[in-house]
Scaffold this active site. Sequence first.
Site, short mmCIF file in Angstrom:
data_model
loop_
_atom_site.label_atom_id
_atom_site.label_comp_id
_atom_site.label_asym_id
_atom_site.label_seq_id
_atom_site.Cartn_x
_atom_site.Cartn_y
_atom_site.Cartn_z
N GLY A 44 0.67 -1.25 0.13
CA GLY A 44 -0.01 -0.08 -0.14
C GLY A 44 0.80 1.26 -0.07
O GLY A 44 0.44 2.33 -0.40
N GLU A 99 3.56 4.86 5.57
CA GLU A 99 2.45 3.99 5.51
C GLU A 99 1.40 4.79 4.68
O GLU A 99 1.34 6.07 4.32
CB GLU A 99 1.64 3.94 6.97
CG GLU A 99 2.21 2.65 7.46
CD GLU A 99 1.24 1.46 7.00
OE1 GLU A 99 1.17 1.29 5.84
OE2 GLU A 99 1.26 0.41 7.72
N ASP A 100 0.46 3.91 3.94
CA ASP A 100 -0.76 4.42 3.16
C ASP A 100 -1.77 4.90 4.30
O ASP A 100 -2.50 5.85 4.10
CB ASP A 100 -1.33 3.68 2.22
CG ASP A 100 -1.36 2.33 2.45
OD1 ASP A 100 -0.94 1.84 3.69
OD2 ASP A 100 -2.06 1.51 1.75
N ASP A 103 -4.96 1.87 10.65
CA ASP A 103 -6.21 1.78 10.96
C ASP A 103 -6.48 1.21 12.32
O ASP A 103 -6.43 1.64 13.32
CB ASP A 103 -6.75 0.41 9.90
CG ASP A 103 -8.36 0.15 10.19
OD1 ASP A 103 -9.11 0.67 10.83
OD2 ASP A 103 -8.72 -0.57 9.15
N LYS A 131 -7.06 6.52 10.21
CA LYS A 131 -8.57 6.19 10.70
C LYS A 131 -8.23 6.06 12.20
O LYS A 131 -8.53 4.83 12.44
CB LYS A 131 -8.75 5.03 9.81
CG LYS A 131 -10.39 4.72 9.57
CD LYS A 131 -10.76 3.28 9.01
CE LYS A 131 -10.59 2.97 7.48
NZ LYS A 131 -10.95 1.81 6.92
N VAL A 153 -11.80 2.39 2.35
CA VAL A 153 -11.52 3.29 1.09
C VAL A 153 -10.52 2.45 0.28
O VAL A 153 -9.78 1.53 0.61
CB VAL A 153 -10.61 4.86 1.52
CG1 VAL A 153 -11.96 5.72 2.16
CG2 VAL A 153 -9.54 4.36 2.60
N ASP A 159 -6.19 -1.16 -1.35
CA ASP A 159 -6.72 -2.19 -2.09
C ASP A 159 -8.09 -2.62 -1.97
O ASP A 159 -8.43 -2.52 -0.51
CB ASP A 159 -5.72 -3.16 -2.57
CG ASP A 159 -5.86 -4.12 -1.51
OD1 ASP A 159 -5.44 -3.80 -0.20
OD2 ASP A 159 -5.87 -5.51 -1.46
C1 PRP Z 1 -2.80 -2.23 5.12
C2 PRP Z 1 -2.16 -1.11 5.16
C3 PRP Z 1 -1.54 -0.83 6.49
C4 PRP Z 1 -2.25 -1.71 7.33
C5 PRP Z 1 -3.08 -0.85 8.42
O1 PRP Z 1 -2.08 -3.28 4.61
O2 PRP Z 1 -1.34 -0.84 4.18
O3 PRP Z 1 0.10 -1.55 6.47
O4 PRP Z 1 -3.19 -2.50 6.59
O5 PRP Z 1 -4.09 -1.47 9.08
P1 PRP Z 1 -3.87 -2.00 10.76
O6 PRP Z 1 -3.59 -0.51 11.12
O7 PRP Z 1 -5.24 -2.46 10.93
O8 PRP Z 1 -2.94 -2.82 10.96
P2 PRP Z 1 -2.17 -4.56 3.99
O9 PRP Z 1 -2.04 -5.49 5.43
O10 PRP Z 1 -3.62 -4.76 3.77
O11 PRP Z 1 -1.54 -4.93 3.19
P3 PRP Z 1 -1.11 -4.13 1.65
O12 PRP Z 1 -0.26 -2.77 2.28
O13 PRP Z 1 -0.33 -5.07 0.97
O14 PRP Z 1 -2.46 -3.76 1.25
#
Ligand code: PRP
Length: 179
Positions: A44, A99-100, A103, A131, A153, A159
């Site tokens: 991300g 980070e993107d 959450d 978030k 989002v 994604d």
């Molecule tokens: C997403 C996003 C963060 C994480 C945040 O990654 O890029 O790294 O979730 O969520 P959290 O605060 O609840 O841990 P994901 O694990 O979906 O992998 P990706 O970056 O490959 O989409």
Amino acid sequence: MLEKDIEKVLVNQQEIYDVVERLSVEVTKDYADKYPIVVGLLKGCMPFMSDFIKRLDFHIEVGFMDVSSYHGGTESTMDVKIEKDLDMPVKERHILIAEDIVDSGRTLQAVIGLLKTRGAKSVEVVTMLDKPEGRVIPYKPRYIGISIPKVFVVGYGLDYQERYRNLPYVGVLKPTIYS
Ligand code: PRP
């Protein structure tokens, strides 16, 4: 073509540009003399990190980790897995995680804990989106682009089932796509 799946645009391209610019100014003030390692969490982080590091006019190193928690769904799970580790030592180094989105905070809890165990001098986070209502682990990133409500989002790296990362803005998916 992708736009037809988007209910509304939450952060448009101009807003993204302005936010990245502001974050780069804030980070430059604090890190210009620290030679940090900017660690992107794949996948991300990709668009944000790419835009962000190009605005840092001082020496940095770049590293990547792949840590998964969502496993393709719309809700974060308890399961945080290191898929790809950093390929450089962090001992005595200043680390800035890019980070993107933050959450639940579980991903960062796992990664920050690991990097500190390895002897990093400092570990801070710059995130495009935050978030805060999603938090399970209390954590406030040092550099926050935009705080968003608890909606799912996509775009600008984020994604749904590996799709929509290439949208140039952040949008809310139409519920019909995932229900
Ligand atoms: C997403 C996003 C963060 C994480 C945040 O990654 O890029 O790294 O979730 O969520 P959290 O605060 O609840 O841990 P994901 O694990 O979906 O992998 P990706 O970056 O490959 O989409």
